[in-house]
Design a protein around this motif. Structure first.
Motif, PDB file in Angstrom:
ATOM      1  N   SER A  92       1.413 -12.862  11.223  1.00 24.13           N
ATOM      2  CA  SER A  92       2.613 -12.119  10.856  1.00 24.13           C
ATOM      3  C   SER A  92       2.251 -10.696  10.448  1.00 24.13           C
ATOM      4  O   SER A  92       1.081 -10.336  10.330  1.00 24.13           O
ATOM      5  N   ASN A 150       5.110 -11.131  14.872  1.00 21.69           N
ATOM      6  CA  ASN A 150       6.518 -11.195  14.496  1.00 21.69           C
ATOM      7  C   ASN A 150       7.157  -9.807  14.398  1.00 21.69           C
ATOM      8  O   ASN A 150       8.162  -9.638  13.719  1.00 21.69           O
ATOM      9  N   SER A 197       3.647  -3.888  10.905  1.00 17.00           N
ATOM     10  CA  SER A 197       4.003  -4.503  12.183  1.00 17.00           C
ATOM     11  C   SER A 197       3.301  -3.863  13.355  1.00 17.00           C
ATOM     12  O   SER A 197       3.161  -4.484  14.392  1.00 17.00           O
TER      13      SER A 197
END
Length: 102
Positions: free
Chosen positions: A66, A40, A81
């Protein structure tokens, strides 16, 4: 999950770049040997890192989870991330993902 265990081992015993800015910088200077992106991750971040990874010949692995789960796999209490692996240390992450070390 075996990949999560390998990532945690690389974070603990090797040299990694945690976070989008440091991972992007490591790709720009061709220091990273593998980039792990959360599923994500923001599109503009993922597109930029993917573009420069292709130019530099650095393999990318999309983590099936995620950024919160990737942060947990890194042993961090915050979302991650992007992760750049420079030296895996005692981890078998390169063999597990079938990446040729440069």
């Amino acid at each position: 999950m075996e990949i999560s265990r390998s990532i945690l081992n690389a974070v603990r015993t090797g040299r990694v770049y945690i976070g989008a800015k440091s991972t992007f910088r490591s790709v720009m200077f061709r220091r990273a040997r593998l980039v792990v992106l959360a599923e994500n991750a923001p599109k503009n971040l993922a597109d930029g890192i993917t573009y420069y990874c292709k130019l530099a010949g650095i393999p990318i692995y999309i983590y099936r989870g995620s950024s919160i789960e990737l942060g947990r796999a890194c042993g961090k209490p915050f979302p991650v991330s992007a992760l750049g692996i420079r030296d895996p240390g005692d981890s078998d992450v390169f063999e597990l993902l079938g990446v040729e070390p440069r």
